[in-house]
Design a protein around this motif. Structure first.
Motif: not given
Length: 291
Positions: A1-4, A8-9, A13-16, A232-234
């Motif tokens: 769960m921690f890795n999930f 992505p962070l 591109f995920m950060q922006t 919802g965006s997240t």
């Protein structure tokens, strides 16, 4: 769960993308709430399609599309405000006439192009391709929009819910409504890179519509709308990251899912709660009759 949650962070591109959607959530919370309360969802559709010729023209002459889109959006807002003042025409007819004409102009310009490369990103968004220029633009425009909405909060409230009272108090109703149209147009334009031209209505309207099912007070509605938009965006971005979905569409689908869940299970306005209250009333009368 921690890795999930945290893997992505680590992707730039995920950060922006998350930062851009967080900034847009603030605009959705304030501007989108007024749009929903004033029943102007059709205006979002009109503006998103109406700025299309500005986008195409920017591709033709090699300019930044945001600059021409802002100019086009302001012109459209002024036209809608001007035409909508006529009692014989009405605001809905003004919106429909102006936006369809502008969209047709955009199609004419597209037909003159030999390639459609780049335009697909405008139509469907490039959430994972958001750069720091878009983020800084959203932050700057958002700061100006939110400041104006705060300064003219009372005037916007009065013109939104009681135009006759606003006129009686000497407020320039026509100018205020045109100014609000310009604010909505600018908000639409800065949201274009995130979800694209086609899905803008869902981004700006779905979260406030969901919040309206939870609370009726304006302040809490804005807060809840912002939280729903961010959630919802997240969720949508995480689904796009792990399952290779189109990120803009994934965000919109997640917002729609939250809306449907709230529509079913909201304790005040949810369909199940309303069904249960309707079911309880006959039982109450039946027991009372027996007594």
């Amino acid at each position: 769960m921690f890795n999930f949650l945290f893997d992505p962070l680590t992707a730039p591109f995920m950060q922006t993308a998350l930062l851009e959607m967080a900034l847009l959530s603030l605009l959705v919370a304030v501007v989108g709430t007024y749009v929903v309360l004033r029943h102007l969802a059709f205006l979002i559709l009109a503006l998103s399609h109406g700025v299309f010729p500005g986008i195409v023209l920017a591709f033709i002459i090699g300019w930044n599309y945001l600059m021409l889109s802002v100019i086009t959006g302001i012109v459209i807002s002024l036209l809608i405000g001007l035409v909508g003042r006529s009692e014989r025409v009405g605001s809905d007819s003004a919106i429909a006439g102006v936006y369809t004409g502008m969209f047709a102009l955009g199609i004419v310009l597209v037909s003159s192009l030999r390639t459609f490369k780049g335009l697909s990103e405008i139509l469907f968004g490039r959430t994972f391709g958001i750069g720091w220029l878009e983020i800084l633009t959203t932050a700057a425009v958002g700061a100006v929009v939110l400041t104006l909405m705060l300064i003219f909060r009372k005037e916007i409230l009065l013109t939104s819910f009681d135009r006759n009272m606003a006129r009686a108090q000497g407020l320039p109703v026509g100018l205020l409504e045109t100014g609000f149209l310009v604010i909505v147009a600018v908000t639409v334009i800065v949201a274009l890179p995130a979800v694209g031209n086609i899905q803008l209505v869902a981004l700006l309207v779905t979260a406030p519509a969901t919040a309206r099912l939870v609370t009726r007070r304006l302040g809490p509605m804005m807060v809840v709308a912002g939280l729903f938009s961010l959630l919802g965006s997240t969720i949508g971005l995480y689904l796009a990251y792990y399952y290779n979905f189109a990120p803009g569409s994934s965000v919109v689908a997640s917002l729609t899912g939250l809306f449907l869940l709230t529509l079913l299970f909201s304790p005040w306005q949810g369909l199940l709660a309303r069904w249960w209250r309707g079911r309880e009333i006959p039982l109450f009368h039946r027991d009372r009759a027996k007594i």
